[in-house]
Scaffold this motif. Structure first.
Motif, PDB file in Angstrom:
ATOM      1  N   PHE A 121      -3.149   0.304  -1.947  1.00 26.32           N
ATOM      2  CA  PHE A 121      -4.415  -0.342  -2.316  1.00 26.32           C
ATOM      3  C   PHE A 121      -4.186  -1.835  -2.582  1.00 26.32           C
ATOM      4  CE2 PHE A 121      -5.636   4.023  -4.136  1.00 26.32           C
ATOM      5  CZ  PHE A 121      -6.154   4.433  -2.919  1.00 26.32           C
ATOM      6  N   ALA A 122      -3.645  -2.488  -1.566  1.00 28.96           N
ATOM      7  CA  ALA A 122      -3.342  -3.912  -1.641  1.00 28.96           C
ATOM      8  C   ALA A 122      -3.296  -4.462  -0.219  1.00 28.96           C
ATOM      9  CB  ALA A 122      -1.998  -4.145  -2.340  1.00 28.96           C
ATOM     10  N   GLU A 123      -3.265  -5.783  -0.120  1.00 25.60           N
ATOM     11  CA  GLU A 123      -3.218  -6.388   1.212  1.00 25.60           C
ATOM     12  C   GLU A 123      -1.851  -6.223   1.872  1.00 25.60           C
ATOM     13  OE1 GLU A 123      -6.430  -9.918   1.377  1.00 25.60           O
ATOM     14  OE2 GLU A 123      -4.698 -10.363   0.106  1.00 25.60           O
ATOM     15  N   TYR A 124      -0.798  -6.157   1.045  1.00 26.29           N
ATOM     16  CA  TYR A 124       0.559  -5.993   1.580  1.00 26.29           C
ATOM     17  C   TYR A 124       1.316  -4.983   0.725  1.00 26.29           C
ATOM     18  CZ  TYR A 124      -0.304 -10.211   4.326  1.00 26.29           C
ATOM     19  OH  TYR A 124      -0.828 -11.116   5.209  1.00 26.29           O
ATOM     20  N   VAL A 125       2.226  -4.264   1.352  1.00 27.26           N
ATOM     21  CA  VAL A 125       3.050  -3.294   0.647  1.00 27.26           C
ATOM     22  C   VAL A 125       4.503  -3.469   1.085  1.00 27.26           C
ATOM     23  CG1 VAL A 125       2.688  -1.462   2.366  1.00 27.26           C
ATOM     24  CG2 VAL A 125       3.280  -0.850   0.017  1.00 27.26           C
ATOM     25  N   LYS A 126       5.402  -3.341   0.123  1.00 29.68           N
ATOM     26  CA  LYS A 126       6.839  -3.476   0.400  1.00 29.68           C
ATOM     27  C   LYS A 126       7.461  -2.089   0.582  1.00 29.68           C
ATOM     28  CE  LYS A 126       9.772  -4.588  -2.944  1.00 29.68           C
ATOM     29  NZ  LYS A 126      10.610  -5.386  -3.888  1.00 29.68           N
ATOM     30  N   VAL A 127       8.295  -1.980   1.641  1.00 32.42           N
ATOM     31  CA  VAL A 127       8.961  -0.717   1.953  1.00 32.42           C
ATOM     32  C   VAL A 127      10.436  -0.843   1.589  1.00 32.42           C
ATOM     33  CG1 VAL A 127       9.393   1.012   3.732  1.00 32.42           C
ATOM     34  CG2 VAL A 127       7.348  -0.436   3.867  1.00 32.42           C
ATOM     35  N   PRO A 128      10.930  -0.057   0.625  1.00 28.20           N
ATOM     36  CA  PRO A 128      12.331  -0.158   0.192  1.00 28.20           C
ATOM     37  C   PRO A 128      13.317   0.176   1.310  1.00 28.20           C
ATOM     38  CG  PRO A 128      11.035   1.088  -1.397  1.00 28.20           C
ATOM     39  CD  PRO A 128      10.178   0.917  -0.180  1.00 28.20           C
ATOM     40  N   GLY A 129      14.542  -0.340   1.167  1.00 25.18           N
ATOM     41  CA  GLY A 129      15.560  -0.145   2.185  1.00 25.18           C
ATOM     42  C   GLY A 129      15.837   1.315   2.492  1.00 25.18           C
ATOM     43  N   HIS A 130      15.898   2.156   1.478  1.00 24.33           N
ATOM     44  CA  HIS A 130      16.157   3.582   1.701  1.00 24.33           C
ATOM     45  C   HIS A 130      15.123   4.185   2.643  1.00 24.33           C
ATOM     46  CE1 HIS A 130      16.801   7.854   0.975  1.00 24.33           C
ATOM     47  NE2 HIS A 130      15.536   7.952   0.603  1.00 24.33           N
ATOM     48  N   ILE A 131      13.864   3.801   2.449  1.00 25.99           N
ATOM     49  CA  ILE A 131      12.790   4.342   3.281  1.00 25.99           C
ATOM     50  C   ILE A 131      12.852   3.746   4.685  1.00 25.99           C
ATOM     51  CG2 ILE A 131      10.271   4.429   3.538  1.00 25.99           C
ATOM     52  CD1 ILE A 131      10.060   4.724   0.529  1.00 25.99           C
ATOM     53  N   VAL A 132      13.147   2.444   4.789  1.00 25.84           N
ATOM     54  CA  VAL A 132      13.270   1.795   6.098  1.00 25.84           C
ATOM     55  C   VAL A 132      14.388   2.435   6.916  1.00 25.84           C
ATOM     56  CG1 VAL A 132      13.806  -0.367   7.296  1.00 25.84           C
ATOM     57  CG2 VAL A 132      12.351  -0.403   5.257  1.00 25.84           C
ATOM     58  N   ARG A 133      15.529   2.668   6.270  1.00 27.51           N
ATOM     59  CA  ARG A 133      16.714   3.170   6.985  1.00 27.51           C
ATOM     60  C   ARG A 133      16.587   4.624   7.414  1.00 27.51           C
ATOM     61  NH1 ARG A 133      19.102   0.255   2.837  1.00 27.51           N
ATOM     62  NH2 ARG A 133      19.374   2.167   1.599  1.00 27.51           N
ATOM     63  N   ASN A 134      15.770   5.382   6.723  1.00 27.10           N
ATOM     64  CA  ASN A 134      15.803   6.832   6.892  1.00 27.10           C
ATOM     65  C   ASN A 134      14.502   7.433   7.421  1.00 27.10           C
ATOM     66  OD1 ASN A 134      18.569   7.578   5.804  1.00 27.10           O
ATOM     67  ND2 ASN A 134      17.761   6.357   4.102  1.00 27.10           N
ATOM     68  N   GLY A 135      13.828   6.687   8.278  1.00 21.12           N
ATOM     69  CA  GLY A 135      12.683   7.254   8.985  1.00 21.12           C
ATOM     70  C   GLY A 135      11.343   7.077   8.322  1.00 21.12           C
ATOM     71  N   GLY A 136      11.254   6.174   7.351  1.00 23.46           N
ATOM     72  CA  GLY A 136      10.004   5.997   6.630  1.00 23.46           C
ATOM     73  C   GLY A 136       8.993   5.088   7.286  1.00 23.46           C
ATOM     74  N   LEU A 137       9.350   4.494   8.396  1.00 27.24           N
ATOM     75  CA  LEU A 137       8.402   3.753   9.229  1.00 27.24           C
ATOM     76  C   LEU A 137       8.310   4.453  10.576  1.00 27.24           C
ATOM     77  CD1 LEU A 137       9.507   0.060   8.564  1.00 27.24           C
ATOM     78  CD2 LEU A 137       7.471   1.183   7.644  1.00 27.24           C
ATOM     79  N   MET A 138       7.095   4.638  11.078  1.00 24.82           N
ATOM     80  CA  MET A 138       6.903   5.269  12.380  1.00 24.82           C
ATOM     81  C   MET A 138       5.985   4.396  13.222  1.00 24.82           C
ATOM     82  SD  MET A 138       6.508   9.326  11.502  1.00 24.82           S
ATOM     83  CE  MET A 138       6.987   9.803  13.167  1.00 24.82           C
ATOM     84  N   THR A 139       6.368   4.172  14.468  1.00 21.94           N
ATOM     85  CA  THR A 139       5.573   3.345  15.370  1.00 21.94           C
ATOM     86  C   THR A 139       4.265   4.051  15.725  1.00 21.94           C
ATOM     87  OG1 THR A 139       7.561   2.344  16.318  1.00 21.94           O
ATOM     88  CG2 THR A 139       5.530   2.212  17.612  1.00 21.94           C
ATOM     89  N   ILE A 140       3.172   3.311  15.676  1.00 19.09           N
ATOM     90  CA  ILE A 140       1.872   3.831  16.085  1.00 19.09           C
ATOM     91  C   ILE A 140       1.678   3.519  17.571  1.00 19.09           C
ATOM     92  CG2 ILE A 140      -0.624   3.712  15.730  1.00 19.09           C
ATOM     93  CD1 ILE A 140      -0.050   2.654  12.902  1.00 19.09           C
ATOM     94  N   PRO A 141       1.460   4.526  18.410  1.00 22.62           N
ATOM     95  CA  PRO A 141       1.226   4.256  19.842  1.00 22.62           C
ATOM     96  C   PRO A 141      -0.001   3.364  20.035  1.00 22.62           C
ATOM     97  CG  PRO A 141       1.654   6.593  19.456  1.00 22.62           C
ATOM     98  CD  PRO A 141       1.493   5.963  18.114  1.00 22.62           C
ATOM     99  N   GLU A 142      -0.002   2.636  21.122  1.00 19.83           N
ATOM    100  CA  GLU A 142      -1.071   1.663  21.372  1.00 19.83           C
ATOM    101  C   GLU A 142      -2.445   2.310  21.488  1.00 19.83           C
ATOM    102  OE1 GLU A 142      -1.115  -1.644  21.275  1.00 19.83           O
ATOM    103  OE2 GLU A 142       0.937  -1.473  20.549  1.00 19.83           O
ATOM    104  N   ASP A 143      -2.490   3.561  21.945  1.00 18.11           N
ATOM    105  CA  ASP A 143      -3.786   4.216  22.118  1.00 18.11           C
ATOM    106  C   ASP A 143      -4.253   4.961  20.873  1.00 18.11           C
ATOM    107  OD1 ASP A 143      -1.852   6.199  22.250  1.00 18.11           O
ATOM    108  OD2 ASP A 143      -2.920   7.370  23.762  1.00 18.11           O
ATOM    109  N   VAL A 144      -3.542   4.765  19.758  1.00 19.47           N
ATOM    110  CA  VAL A 144      -3.903   5.395  18.484  1.00 19.47           C
ATOM    111  C   VAL A 144      -4.363   4.308  17.523  1.00 19.47           C
ATOM    112  CG1 VAL A 144      -3.021   6.701  16.500  1.00 19.47           C
ATOM    113  CG2 VAL A 144      -2.271   7.294  18.826  1.00 19.47           C
ATOM    114  N   THR A 145      -5.505   4.518  16.883  1.00 13.14           N
ATOM    115  CA  THR A 145      -6.033   3.522  15.950  1.00 13.14           C
ATOM    116  C   THR A 145      -5.306   3.604  14.618  1.00 13.14           C
ATOM    117  OG1 THR A 145      -7.731   4.970  15.001  1.00 13.14           O
ATOM    118  CG2 THR A 145      -8.307   3.778  17.033  1.00 13.14           C
TER     119      THR A 145
END
Length: 348
Positions: free
Chosen positions: A120-144
């Motif tokens: 619930f903010a304009e920006y959010v920080k993702v900790p290293g543990h989450i970045v390294r271990n699958g906590g970011l997933m790419t959104i395909p271009e045809d998905v909103t």
């Protein structure tokens, strides 16, 4: 940046707070949309956490900055942000109880203050543990971004469906046809089972049928158990999923579930609620009682595949959209829904 800061029970303050500073192994994401979850509402309305905090965790957005040690991601990438990732090596993780893991519970994304999701903010920080271990997933271009924000709640519901071992040809009773109940209907149908839904609101009963329920009944119907038994050759539902925190719904499920069946608690009940039950009912009928809390890393990729490939229609679940400044209004609507209120999305 702007954020909705939790300042106390039922006190949300739309205010300017500092942009999160990222460490070399962290990522900063610009939030495009975040879903309003019942767990967010509970945290806002009850004295569960010390303020100040920024909640929100069903987050989709764009990478705005990356730390110097981060590999595999670039500014501008469209991503889902997973707010919890387990450690993968504690006793809970080794038994697939990922949501019980201390790392899962205590390391989370943040917009500032005590880390609490931060969506619930304009920006959010993702900790290293989450970045390294699958906590970011790419959104395909045809998905909103809207569709992508449903991956986290889909994971939670999918975990419950998997835990209940729902099989093709079975019949599943789903108590409550709000956004979670409707998602359960879609997932149950996706896996080849029949879905019977209940609710108190006529429009939600109709909505349940629209999204694929084989039948939908008024939860106050005195003949509910008879109707369910009539649809199941007289034996009852194989599994009941409790998507509302209702003692009456539990006893209805008990009446509607077959011998040897399962009842799964998905909705969180108020702590003061106690349900009296004769244990011989469970013993003689061999009913399994189980709970399913939060998400499972085990089904994360499957949850994303189901949403990204439109195996379920998440667009049909969205009823309302609010700018971040109106989060308090959105919460009030979710607490006292109109007949047409389902999933509410928030836009920073």
């Amino acid at each position: 940046m702007k954020a909705q800061v939790f300042r106390g029970v039922n006190q949300l303050s739309y205010e300017e707070i500092p942009m999160p500073e990222i460490a070399p192994d962290e990522v900063l994401v610009q939030v495009k949309v975040v879903g309003l979850c019942q767990s967010d509402i509970k945290k806002i309305r009850y004295p569960l956490y010390e303020p100040p905090r920024v909640f929100g965790h069903e987050t989709a957005g764009t990478i705005a900055a990356i730390g110097s040690e981060v590999k595999g991601w670039q500014v501008g990438d469209r991503v889902i942000v997973l707010h919890h990732i387990p450690c993968m090596h504690c006793a809970y993780c080794l038994n697939d109880n990922f949501s019980m893991c201390d790392v899962y519970k205590n390391i989370t994304t943040t917009a500032g203050f005590a880390p609490s999701g931060g969506g619930f903010a304009e920006y959010v920080k993702v900790p290293g543990h989450i970045v390294r271990n699958g906590g970011l997933m790419t959104i395909p271009e045809d998905v909103t971004f809207e569709q992508a924000s449903f991956v986290e709640p889909t994971n939670c519901c999918l975990k419950a469906v998997k835990k209940a071992q729902v099989q093709p040809g079975q019949t599943v009773l789903i108590t409550g046809a709000g956004p979670i109940g409707l998602m359960f209907i879609m997932l149950v149908k996706h896996f080849g089972a029949r879905a019977i839904a209940t609710d108190l609101i006529p429009s939600r009963i109709n909505k349940a049928l629209e999204v694929g329920a084989d039948a939908a009944f008024d939860a106050r119907d005195p003949d509910l158990a008879a109707r369910v038994h009539a649809m199941t050759d007289g034996i009852g539902a194989d599994t009941s999923l409790l998507a509302v925190p209702s003692e009456k719904a539990f006893f209805q499920a008990l009446d509607c579930t077959r011998k040897g069946g399962k009842i799964l608690f998905f909705a969180e009940f108020p702590d003061e609620v106690e349900i009296p039950i004769n244990p011989n009912i469970l013993y003689r009928r061999e009913i399994d009682l189980m709970g399913s809390y939060s998400s499972s890393f085990r089904v994360q990729r499957l949850a994303a595949e189901i949403v990204f490939n439109r195996r379920i229609d998440v667009d049909a679940l969205v009823s309302d959209r609010y700018p971040l400044k109106d989060l308090a209004i959105a919460v009030e609507q979710a607490v006292a829904p109109t007949p047409e209120t389902y999933k509410i999305l928030i836009y920073p």
